[in-house]
Design a protein around this motif. Structure first.
Motif, PDB file in Angstrom:
ATOM      1  N   GLY A 217      -3.635   2.394   5.629  1.00 20.31           N
ATOM      2  CA  GLY A 217      -4.532   1.355   6.118  1.00 20.31           C
ATOM      3  C   GLY A 217      -3.952  -0.033   5.952  1.00 20.31           C
ATOM      4  O   GLY A 217      -2.885  -0.230   5.377  1.00 20.31           O
ATOM      5  N   ARG A 218      -4.668  -1.019   6.495  1.00 20.84           N
ATOM      6  CA  ARG A 218      -4.214  -2.403   6.323  1.00 20.84           C
ATOM      7  C   ARG A 218      -4.399  -2.854   4.890  1.00 20.84           C
ATOM      8  O   ARG A 218      -3.592  -3.611   4.359  1.00 20.84           O
ATOM      9  N   GLU A 219      -5.481  -2.379   4.253  1.00 21.36           N
ATOM     10  CA  GLU A 219      -5.695  -2.692   2.840  1.00 21.36           C
ATOM     11  C   GLU A 219      -4.903  -1.724   1.976  1.00 21.36           C
ATOM     12  O   GLU A 219      -4.974  -0.508   2.166  1.00 21.36           O
ATOM     13  N   VAL A 220      -4.165  -2.254   1.015  1.00 18.29           N
ATOM     14  CA  VAL A 220      -3.345  -1.429   0.128  1.00 18.29           C
ATOM     15  C   VAL A 220      -4.128  -1.127  -1.144  1.00 18.29           C
ATOM     16  O   VAL A 220      -4.540  -2.047  -1.867  1.00 18.29           O
ATOM     17  N   LEU A 221      -4.342   0.168  -1.408  1.00 25.38           N
ATOM     18  CA  LEU A 221      -5.039   0.612  -2.611  1.00 25.38           C
ATOM     19  C   LEU A 221      -4.035   0.987  -3.689  1.00 25.38           C
ATOM     20  O   LEU A 221      -2.834   1.155  -3.417  1.00 25.38           O
ATOM     21  N   VAL A 222      -4.508   1.145  -4.928  1.00 24.24           N
ATOM     22  CA  VAL A 222      -3.623   1.591  -6.013  1.00 24.24           C
ATOM     23  C   VAL A 222      -3.000   2.938  -5.651  1.00 24.24           C
ATOM     24  O   VAL A 222      -1.811   3.170  -5.905  1.00 24.24           O
ATOM     25  N   ASP A 223      -3.759   3.816  -5.014  1.00 27.10           N
ATOM     26  CA  ASP A 223      -3.254   5.138  -4.638  1.00 27.10           C
ATOM     27  C   ASP A 223      -2.167   5.067  -3.572  1.00 27.10           C
ATOM     28  O   ASP A 223      -1.445   6.041  -3.354  1.00 27.10           O
ATOM     29  N   ASP A 224      -2.052   3.930  -2.876  1.00 28.49           N
ATOM     30  CA  ASP A 224      -1.007   3.774  -1.863  1.00 28.49           C
ATOM     31  C   ASP A 224       0.345   3.431  -2.474  1.00 28.49           C
ATOM     32  O   ASP A 224       1.376   3.515  -1.793  1.00 28.49           O
ATOM     33  N   LEU A 225       0.365   3.016  -3.740  1.00 29.73           N
ATOM     34  CA  LEU A 225       1.612   2.591  -4.374  1.00 29.73           C
ATOM     35  C   LEU A 225       2.553   3.769  -4.549  1.00 29.73           C
ATOM     36  O   LEU A 225       2.120   4.921  -4.624  1.00 29.73           O
ATOM     37  N   PRO A 226       3.862   3.516  -4.616  1.00 28.28           N
ATOM     38  CA  PRO A 226       4.811   4.593  -4.895  1.00 28.28           C
ATOM     39  C   PRO A 226       4.427   5.308  -6.191  1.00 28.28           C
ATOM     40  O   PRO A 226       3.909   4.669  -7.125  1.00 28.28           O
ATOM     41  N   PRO A 227       4.658   6.617  -6.272  1.00 26.19           N
ATOM     42  CA  PRO A 227       4.220   7.388  -7.449  1.00 26.19           C
ATOM     43  C   PRO A 227       4.660   6.791  -8.775  1.00 26.19           C
ATOM     44  O   PRO A 227       3.892   6.773  -9.739  1.00 26.19           O
ATOM     45  N   GLU A 228       5.885   6.250  -8.830  1.00 26.10           N
ATOM     46  CA  GLU A 228       6.391   5.732 -10.101  1.00 26.10           C
ATOM     47  C   GLU A 228       5.676   4.459 -10.548  1.00 26.10           C
ATOM     48  O   GLU A 228       5.790   4.040 -11.714  1.00 26.10           O
ATOM     49  N   LEU A 229       4.922   3.828  -9.647  1.00 25.31           N
ATOM     50  CA  LEU A 229       4.191   2.605 -10.003  1.00 25.31           C
ATOM     51  C   LEU A 229       2.708   2.842 -10.249  1.00 25.31           C
ATOM     52  O   LEU A 229       1.991   1.915 -10.612  1.00 25.31           O
ATOM     53  N   ARG A 230       2.261   4.065 -10.034  1.00 24.25           N
ATOM     54  CA  ARG A 230       0.838   4.338 -10.254  1.00 24.25           C
ATOM     55  C   ARG A 230       0.519   4.622 -11.704  1.00 24.25           C
ATOM     56  O   ARG A 230      -0.631   4.585 -12.110  1.00 24.25           O
ATOM     57  N   ASP A 231       1.525   4.952 -12.509  1.00 23.86           N
ATOM     58  CA  ASP A 231       1.320   5.341 -13.899  1.00 23.86           C
ATOM     59  C   ASP A 231       0.788   4.163 -14.692  1.00 23.86           C
ATOM     60  O   ASP A 231       1.438   3.140 -14.816  1.00 23.86           O
ATOM     61  N   VAL A 232      -0.405   4.312 -15.234  1.00 20.39           N
ATOM     62  CA  VAL A 232      -1.035   3.205 -15.970  1.00 20.39           C
ATOM     63  C   VAL A 232      -0.455   3.051 -17.359  1.00 20.39           C
ATOM     64  O   VAL A 232      -0.542   1.997 -17.968  1.00 20.39           O
ATOM     65  N   GLU A 233       0.201   4.110 -17.869  1.00 25.06           N
ATOM     66  CA  GLU A 233       0.726   4.034 -19.243  1.00 25.06           C
ATOM     67  C   GLU A 233       1.657   2.851 -19.402  1.00 25.06           C
ATOM     68  O   GLU A 233       1.647   2.144 -20.379  1.00 25.06           O
ATOM     69  N   GLY A 234       2.489   2.639 -18.364  1.00 26.70           N
ATOM     70  CA  GLY A 234       3.441   1.542 -18.458  1.00 26.70           C
ATOM     71  C   GLY A 234       2.789   0.185 -18.399  1.00 26.70           C
ATOM     72  O   GLY A 234       3.392  -0.812 -18.738  1.00 26.70           O
ATOM     73  N   THR A 235       1.540   0.129 -17.909  1.00 26.86           N
ATOM     74  CA  THR A 235       0.874  -1.163 -17.787  1.00 26.86           C
ATOM     75  C   THR A 235       0.151  -1.569 -19.053  1.00 26.86           C
ATOM     76  O   THR A 235      -0.091  -2.735 -19.287  1.00 26.86           O
ATOM     77  N   GLU A 236      -0.207  -0.606 -19.890  1.00 22.48           N
ATOM     78  CA  GLU A 236      -1.021  -0.952 -21.061  1.00 22.48           C
ATOM     79  C   GLU A 236      -0.244  -1.788 -22.057  1.00 22.48           C
ATOM     80  O   GLU A 236      -0.742  -2.771 -22.593  1.00 22.48           O
ATOM     81  N   ALA A 237       1.029  -1.397 -22.269  1.00 20.22           N
ATOM     82  CA  ALA A 237       1.841  -2.158 -23.217  1.00 20.22           C
ATOM     83  C   ALA A 237       2.091  -3.563 -22.701  1.00 20.22           C
ATOM     84  O   ALA A 237       2.081  -4.533 -23.445  1.00 20.22           O
ATOM     85  N   ALA A 238       2.265  -3.665 -21.337  1.00 20.17           N
ATOM     86  CA  ALA A 238       2.564  -4.971 -20.759  1.00 20.17           C
ATOM     87  C   ALA A 238       1.380  -5.910 -20.870  1.00 20.17           C
ATOM     88  O   ALA A 238       1.542  -7.104 -21.053  1.00 20.17           O
ATOM     89  N   SER A 239       0.165  -5.362 -20.752  1.00 17.38           N
ATOM     90  CA  SER A 239      -1.000  -6.239 -20.740  1.00 17.38           C
ATOM     91  C   SER A 239      -1.677  -6.370 -22.101  1.00 17.38           C
ATOM     92  O   SER A 239      -2.468  -7.249 -22.306  1.00 17.38           O
ATOM     93  N   GLY A 240      -1.372  -5.469 -23.022  1.00 16.45           N
ATOM     94  CA  GLY A 240      -2.071  -5.489 -24.295  1.00 16.45           C
ATOM     95  C   GLY A 240      -1.133  -5.722 -25.465  1.00 16.45           C
ATOM     96  O   GLY A 240      -0.881  -6.850 -25.869  1.00 16.45           O
ATOM     97  N   ASP A 241      -0.587  -4.654 -26.028  1.00 17.33           N
ATOM     98  CA  ASP A 241       0.216  -4.735 -27.236  1.00 17.33           C
ATOM     99  C   ASP A 241       1.651  -5.118 -26.893  1.00 17.33           C
ATOM    100  O   ASP A 241       2.448  -4.296 -26.454  1.00 17.33           O
ATOM    101  N   TRP A 242       2.012  -6.383 -27.071  1.00 16.74           N
ATOM    102  CA  TRP A 242       3.352  -6.841 -26.714  1.00 16.74           C
ATOM    103  C   TRP A 242       4.412  -6.204 -27.600  1.00 16.74           C
ATOM    104  O   TRP A 242       5.560  -6.048 -27.200  1.00 16.74           O
ATOM    105  N   ARG A 243       4.017  -5.811 -28.828  1.00 16.03           N
ATOM    106  CA  ARG A 243       4.996  -5.179 -29.714  1.00 16.03           C
ATOM    107  C   ARG A 243       5.455  -3.836 -29.152  1.00 16.03           C
ATOM    108  O   ARG A 243       6.635  -3.485 -29.237  1.00 16.03           O
TER     109      ARG A 243
END
Length: 469
Positions: free
Chosen positions: A373-399
């Protein structure tokens, strides 16, 4: 009911029609099904639906022919192509024919329903298209404090011919900054030539830089002007200067000192007026200590240094960068501009982006081709970018994020990690403290727990352009 979407199903398999009719039996969906494409075409022509689902292989008019007819009369109608024959040719033919999405059988009914809803949303978006963001810079985008520092440096150097060294990880946009330095300099009307030292075989590097005379070596059938001559009066950008071999470093040093050189195999000096902008992702000071880079050449190049931050250090720029790259990709591919949903935008902002701006640009190009579609959803992202695990450290615990970076760096064979990490760590803290104090250094020093003199000394080393304020 104005919000009800009309869905048409075309399939000669009664079981498939039954399954889809049940799955799509929703209050806001009105479903009509046909067992033949020619019968469906008559109905679609009279009462165009919001979405069409069609099988490919059917007696009489097949699904691809139906798709072609629909595209002629109603090019904006999303058509979902279904087939039990999940082969490459069917998929390619479907997309080339303008299908919204390709759905191989057997499929999960929940996935089919989600796809239909996305197609309905797409159809409504096309009827009321959103405005494409305007005013995006074609040069460099950056509202983050670290990028504002880069802009200041470009501004201060706008009337200068001085040599500049750009430092930053791969993919941070070093060539774009070099182009901006050239475009805002007195040399803007003359050539800008870019050369990546890491991409040239060592035995061809001198010929590439300085040119050669006819007969200088096997295959030299004619005289050739090198990059220095080609950029005479303009700017020569030497990317990945740390990969330049020692012999070529010596010749480059002579050109910087004397303004002249000899072509390979030549005996007549060639004079040039060239501004050098060099760039590297490596620690040149460490290369000098290890004897892999000439110290005198380093000092020649390191007159003014501009540091480019990692994309993860300028997360506030990610939405605007993504908008720019999506618009750019749409122009290149002659298609509609994709728009990120708020969830997708926030998800992208939290990602670590090890490939920096280049990775984001490539992701936007991928989305332009692959997102339905014209609107890009999270599910439209490449598989390697959908993983939320990698986002938690970036947005929360910097250590945790820092620990992951160290693990990756050591696994990749990096050494002297403290020399790489500590300056970046201090630079980020200084920039952030100055942002909170509106640039008042005395208050920033207090926030950091340093004395004013310590902050001044650190700024001079880590943020030299800021030290001039």
């Amino acid at each position: 009911m104005t919000d009800t979407a009309r869905i048409v199903i075309v399939d000669d398999d009664r079981a498939i029609r039954w399954v889809l009719e049940r799955a799509l039996a929703q209050p806001d969906l009105e479903v009509t099904s046909f067992d033949r494409a020619d019968t469906a075409l008559d109905d679609i022509t009279r009462h165009p639906p919001d979405v069409l689902l069609t099988d490919i292989r059917m007696p009489g008019l097949d699904g691809l022919e139906l798709l072609a007819r629909i595209r002629e009369s109603n090019p904006d109608m999303p058509v979902i192509v279904m087939t039990a024959h999940s082969d490459l040719d069917s998929a390619v033919a479907s997309y080339q024919g303008g299908a919204f999405e390709y759905l191989p059988k057997p499929f999960d009914v929940d996935d089919a329903l989600a796809l239909v809803r996305r197609a309905v949303a797409h159809a409504r978006e096309r009827r009321a298209p959103a405005a494409v963001p305007e005013g995006l810079s074609a040069e460099i985008i950056g509202e983050a404090p670290a990028m504002q520092e880069v802009f200041r440096a470009i501004g201060r150097l706008s009337q200068s011919h001085i040599t500049v060294l750009i430092n930053g990880e791969s993919g941070t946009g070093k060539e774009r900054v070099a182009q901006a330095l050239h475009q805002h300099s007195p040399r803007r009307a003359n050539p800008f030539i870019a050369l990546n030292m890491a991409a040239i075989p060592k035995d061809l590097m001198e010929s590439e830089l300085f040119g050669h005379e006819k007969g200088a070596f096997t295959g030299a059938t004619a005289q050739r002007r090198g990059r220095f001559e080609q950029s005479d009066g303009g700017t020569l950008f030497l990317d990945e200067i740390g990969d330049m071999p020692p012999d070529t470093q010596t010749r480059l040093l002579r050109v910087l000192a004397d303004g002249e050189f000899y072509r390979v195999g030549g005996h007549t000096p060639v004079r040039v007026d060239v501004r050098i902008i060099a760039a590297t992702h490596q620690n040149l000071e460490r290369l000098v200590e290890d004897g892999r880079f000439r110290e005198d050449l380093f000092h020649r190049l390191n007159v003014i240094r501009v540091h480019l931050p990692r994309l993860a250090e300028r997360r506030e720029d990610i939405p605007r960068l993504a908008q720019h790259f999506l618009a750019e990709a749409a122009r290149e591919l002659s298609t509609e501009t994709k728009v990120l949903t708020k969830d997708a935008e926030e998800h992208l902002t939290r990602l670590p982006w090890p490939g920096n701006v280049r990775q984001l640009e490539n992701t936007c190009r991928w989305l332009t081709v692959m997102a339905s579609g014209r609107e890009v959803l999270v599910d439209d992202l490449p598989p390697e970018l959908r993983d939320v695990e990698g986002t938690e450290a970036a947005s929360g615990d910097w250590r945790s994020a820092f620990r992951e970076w160290a693990d990756r760096a050591l696994a990749a064979g990096h050494t002297h990690l403290l020399e790489e990490a500590v300056p970046d760590f201090e630079r980020i803290l200084i920039e952030t403290a100055l942002k909170h104090t509106g640039g008042r250094k005395g208050e920033a020093a207090e926030l950091l727990g340093w004395g004013r003199n310590t902050l001044t000394r650190k700024v001079k080393v880590l943020l030299p352009a800021l030290a001039e304020d």
